[in-house]
Design a protein around this motif. Structure first.
Motif, PDB file in Angstrom:
ATOM      1  N   THR A  48       0.752   7.808 -10.018  1.00 48.35           N
ATOM      2  CA  THR A  48       2.176   8.086 -10.271  1.00 48.35           C
ATOM      3  C   THR A  48       3.076   7.577  -9.144  1.00 48.35           C
ATOM      4  OG1 THR A  48       2.022  10.302  -9.294  1.00 48.35           O
ATOM      5  CG2 THR A  48       1.639  10.114 -11.677  1.00 48.35           C
ATOM      6  N   LYS A  49       2.504   6.755  -8.270  1.00 48.65           N
ATOM      7  CA  LYS A  49       3.246   6.166  -7.147  1.00 48.65           C
ATOM      8  C   LYS A  49       3.900   7.229  -6.269  1.00 48.65           C
ATOM      9  CE  LYS A  49       4.130   1.655  -9.267  1.00 48.65           C
ATOM     10  NZ  LYS A  49       2.939   1.570 -10.007  1.00 48.65           N
ATOM     11  N   GLY A  50       3.176   8.346  -6.069  1.00 51.82           N
ATOM     12  CA  GLY A  50       3.632   9.394  -5.168  1.00 51.82           C
ATOM     13  C   GLY A  50       4.524  10.447  -5.796  1.00 51.82           C
ATOM     14  N   ASP A  51       4.738  10.387  -7.088  1.00 49.03           N
ATOM     15  CA  ASP A  51       5.595  11.362  -7.775  1.00 49.03           C
ATOM     16  C   ASP A  51       4.816  12.669  -7.959  1.00 49.03           C
ATOM     17  OD1 ASP A  51       6.935  12.945  -9.747  1.00 49.03           O
ATOM     18  OD2 ASP A  51       7.972  11.153 -10.459  1.00 49.03           O
ATOM     19  N   ILE A  52       5.138  13.671  -7.159  1.00 49.29           N
ATOM     20  CA  ILE A  52       4.411  14.945  -7.153  1.00 49.29           C
ATOM     21  C   ILE A  52       4.501  15.645  -8.504  1.00 49.29           C
ATOM     22  CG2 ILE A  52       4.294  17.253  -6.120  1.00 49.29           C
ATOM     23  CD1 ILE A  52       5.367  15.923  -3.506  1.00 49.29           C
ATOM     24  N   ALA A  53       5.705  15.759  -9.030  1.00 51.59           N
ATOM     25  CA  ALA A  53       5.891  16.468 -10.307  1.00 51.59           C
ATOM     26  C   ALA A  53       5.112  15.795 -11.429  1.00 51.59           C
ATOM     27  CB  ALA A  53       7.373  16.540 -10.658  1.00 51.59           C
TER      28      ALA A  53
ATOM     29  N   LEU B  33       0.840  -1.191   0.000  1.00 58.08           N
ATOM     30  CA  LEU B  33       0.000   0.000   0.000  1.00 58.08           C
ATOM     31  C   LEU B  33       0.879   1.247   0.000  1.00 58.08           C
ATOM     32  CD1 LEU B  33      -2.690  -1.044   2.612  1.00 58.08           C
ATOM     33  CD2 LEU B  33      -2.838  -1.166   0.128  1.00 58.08           C
ATOM     34  N   LEU B  34       0.488   2.217  -0.800  1.00 53.79           N
ATOM     35  CA  LEU B  34       1.227   3.464  -0.910  1.00 53.79           C
ATOM     36  C   LEU B  34       0.594   4.482   0.033  1.00 53.79           C
ATOM     37  CD1 LEU B  34       3.320   5.208  -2.423  1.00 53.79           C
ATOM     38  CD2 LEU B  34       1.532   5.694  -4.099  1.00 53.79           C
ATOM     39  N   LYS B  35       1.386   5.014   0.944  1.00 52.33           N
ATOM     40  CA  LYS B  35       0.902   6.064   1.839  1.00 52.33           C
ATOM     41  C   LYS B  35       1.314   7.403   1.256  1.00 52.33           C
ATOM     42  CE  LYS B  35       0.287   3.803   6.124  1.00 52.33           C
ATOM     43  NZ  LYS B  35      -0.106   4.130   7.443  1.00 52.33           N
ATOM     44  N   ILE B  36       0.305   8.228   0.970  1.00 53.60           N
ATOM     45  CA  ILE B  36       0.570   9.530   0.386  1.00 53.60           C
ATOM     46  C   ILE B  36       0.341  10.588   1.462  1.00 53.60           C
ATOM     47  CG2 ILE B  36      -0.120  11.183  -1.377  1.00 53.60           C
ATOM     48  CD1 ILE B  36      -0.942   8.741  -3.064  1.00 53.60           C
ATOM     49  N   PRO B  37       1.373  11.356   1.783  1.00 49.27           N
ATOM     50  CA  PRO B  37       1.224  12.388   2.815  1.00 49.27           C
ATOM     51  C   PRO B  37       0.203  13.460   2.408  1.00 49.27           C
ATOM     52  CG  PRO B  37       3.545  11.982   2.326  1.00 49.27           C
ATOM     53  CD  PRO B  37       2.739  11.269   1.287  1.00 49.27           C
ATOM     54  N   GLU B  38      -0.526  13.950   3.390  1.00 47.46           N
ATOM     55  CA  GLU B  38      -1.535  14.991   3.151  1.00 47.46           C
ATOM     56  C   GLU B  38      -0.936  16.229   2.500  1.00 47.46           C
ATOM     57  OE1 GLU B  38      -5.023  15.321   3.700  1.00 47.46           O
ATOM     58  OE2 GLU B  38      -4.831  13.134   3.821  1.00 47.46           O
ATOM     59  N   GLU B  39       0.271  16.587   2.924  1.00 41.61           N
ATOM     60  CA  GLU B  39       0.883  17.798   2.355  1.00 41.61           C
ATOM     61  C   GLU B  39       1.170  17.635   0.857  1.00 41.61           C
ATOM     62  OE1 GLU B  39       4.179  15.617   4.677  1.00 41.61           O
ATOM     63  OE2 GLU B  39       2.152  16.261   5.124  1.00 41.61           O
ATOM     64  N   ASP B  40       1.461  16.401   0.411  1.00 38.50           N
ATOM     65  CA  ASP B  40       1.655  16.155  -1.016  1.00 38.50           C
ATOM     66  C   ASP B  40       0.345  16.334  -1.781  1.00 38.50           C
ATOM     67  OD1 ASP B  40       4.219  15.551  -0.230  1.00 38.50           O
ATOM     68  OD2 ASP B  40       4.169  13.458  -0.888  1.00 38.50           O
ATOM     69  N   ILE B  41      -0.730  15.840  -1.215  1.00 42.04           N
ATOM     70  CA  ILE B  41      -2.045  15.976  -1.856  1.00 42.04           C
ATOM     71  C   ILE B  41      -2.418  17.451  -1.954  1.00 42.04           C
ATOM     72  CG2 ILE B  41      -4.518  15.445  -1.683  1.00 42.04           C
ATOM     73  CD1 ILE B  41      -3.648  12.841  -0.182  1.00 42.04           C
ATOM     74  N   ARG B  42      -2.213  18.181  -0.871  1.00 34.70           N
ATOM     75  CA  ARG B  42      -2.539  19.624  -0.857  1.00 34.70           C
ATOM     76  C   ARG B  42      -1.706  20.392  -1.882  1.00 34.70           C
ATOM     77  NH1 ARG B  42      -7.261  19.591   1.414  1.00 34.70           N
ATOM     78  NH2 ARG B  42      -7.281  18.518   3.389  1.00 34.70           N
ATOM     79  N   LEU B  43      -0.419  20.049  -1.996  1.00 39.01           N
ATOM     80  CA  LEU B  43       0.452  20.709  -2.958  1.00 39.01           C
ATOM     81  C   LEU B  43      -0.030  20.471  -4.392  1.00 39.01           C
ATOM     82  CD1 LEU B  43       3.007  22.333  -3.622  1.00 39.01           C
ATOM     83  CD2 LEU B  43       4.274  20.175  -3.542  1.00 39.01           C
ATOM     84  N   VAL B  44      -0.377  19.223  -4.705  1.00 33.38           N
ATOM     85  CA  VAL B  44      -0.872  18.907  -6.046  1.00 33.38           C
ATOM     86  C   VAL B  44      -2.198  19.622  -6.303  1.00 33.38           C
ATOM     87  CG1 VAL B  44      -1.707  17.049  -7.561  1.00 33.38           C
ATOM     88  CG2 VAL B  44       0.380  16.724  -6.208  1.00 33.38           C
ATOM     89  N   MET B  45      -3.074  19.676  -5.304  1.00 28.06           N
ATOM     90  CA  MET B  45      -4.345  20.402  -5.440  1.00 28.06           C
ATOM     91  C   MET B  45      -4.096  21.854  -5.824  1.00 28.06           C
ATOM     92  SD  MET B  45      -6.520  19.089  -2.124  1.00 28.06           S
ATOM     93  CE  MET B  45      -7.746  20.372  -2.272  1.00 28.06           C
ATOM     94  N   GLU B  46      -3.199  22.475  -5.083  1.00 26.30           N
ATOM     95  CA  GLU B  46      -2.894  23.896  -5.281  1.00 26.30           C
ATOM     96  C   GLU B  46      -2.246  24.153  -6.649  1.00 26.30           C
ATOM     97  OE1 GLU B  46       0.452  26.669  -3.404  1.00 26.30           O
ATOM     98  OE2 GLU B  46      -1.006  25.969  -1.906  1.00 26.30           O
ATOM     99  N   GLN B  47      -1.244  23.361  -6.980  1.00 31.91           N
ATOM    100  CA  GLN B  47      -0.497  23.576  -8.217  1.00 31.91           C
ATOM    101  C   GLN B  47      -1.297  23.234  -9.479  1.00 31.91           C
ATOM    102  OE1 GLN B  47       2.624  25.005  -8.488  1.00 31.91           O
ATOM    103  NE2 GLN B  47       2.271  25.439  -6.325  1.00 31.91           N
ATOM    104  N   ALA B  48      -2.142  22.210  -9.388  1.00 32.75           N
ATOM    105  CA  ALA B  48      -2.894  21.770 -10.567  1.00 32.75           C
ATOM    106  C   ALA B  48      -4.311  22.334 -10.606  1.00 32.75           C
ATOM    107  CB  ALA B  48      -2.944  20.244 -10.616  1.00 32.75           C
TER     108      ALA B  48
END
Length: 110
Positions: A95-100, A66-81
């Motif tokens: 993307t298996k957690g790849d933010i970019a 199982l892939l654990k995705i940190p909340e801050e990563d989700i928020r960053l992607v929300m904001e940027q995209a």
């Protein structure tokens, strides 16, 4: 031990508060970072002293990490995209957690 016919076996199981669950197609055991999946298991319920115990018989079909995705990563992607929470989370999972990579996928064609 003498062989028992199925009817006798069911009667004995009932006497000792034991029953087999019918129609179980899979059992999933979730742990912190993985899941164990058992397909078409035999599941027996044993009732004793007010508690139920489950016995699971069957071969392990699959172990998923199982892939654990940190909340801050989700928020960053929300904001940027400029997307909602679920869309951002789904993109990170794909993307298996790849933010970019998640941001690029979500912003292509905008």
């Amino acid at each position: 031990m003498l062989p028992m016919n199925p009817k006798q076996l069911r009667k004995l199981m009932k006497q000792i508060n034991m029953e087999e669950l019918e129609g179980v197609s899979e059992v999933i055991i979730r742990m912190g970072d993985r899941e164990i999946i058992i397909k078409n298991p035999t599941v027996t319920v044993i009732k004793a002293m007010g508690e139920k115990s489950y016995q699971i018989l069957g071969g392990v079909e699959e172990v998923r990490e199982l892939l654990k995705i940190p909340e801050e990563d989700i928020r960053l992607v929300m904001e940027q995209a400029g997307v909602d929470y679920e869309t951002a989370k789904r993109a990170l999972e794909e993307t298996k957690g790849d933010i970019a990579e998640a941001i690029i996928r979500l912003t292509e064609g905008q």
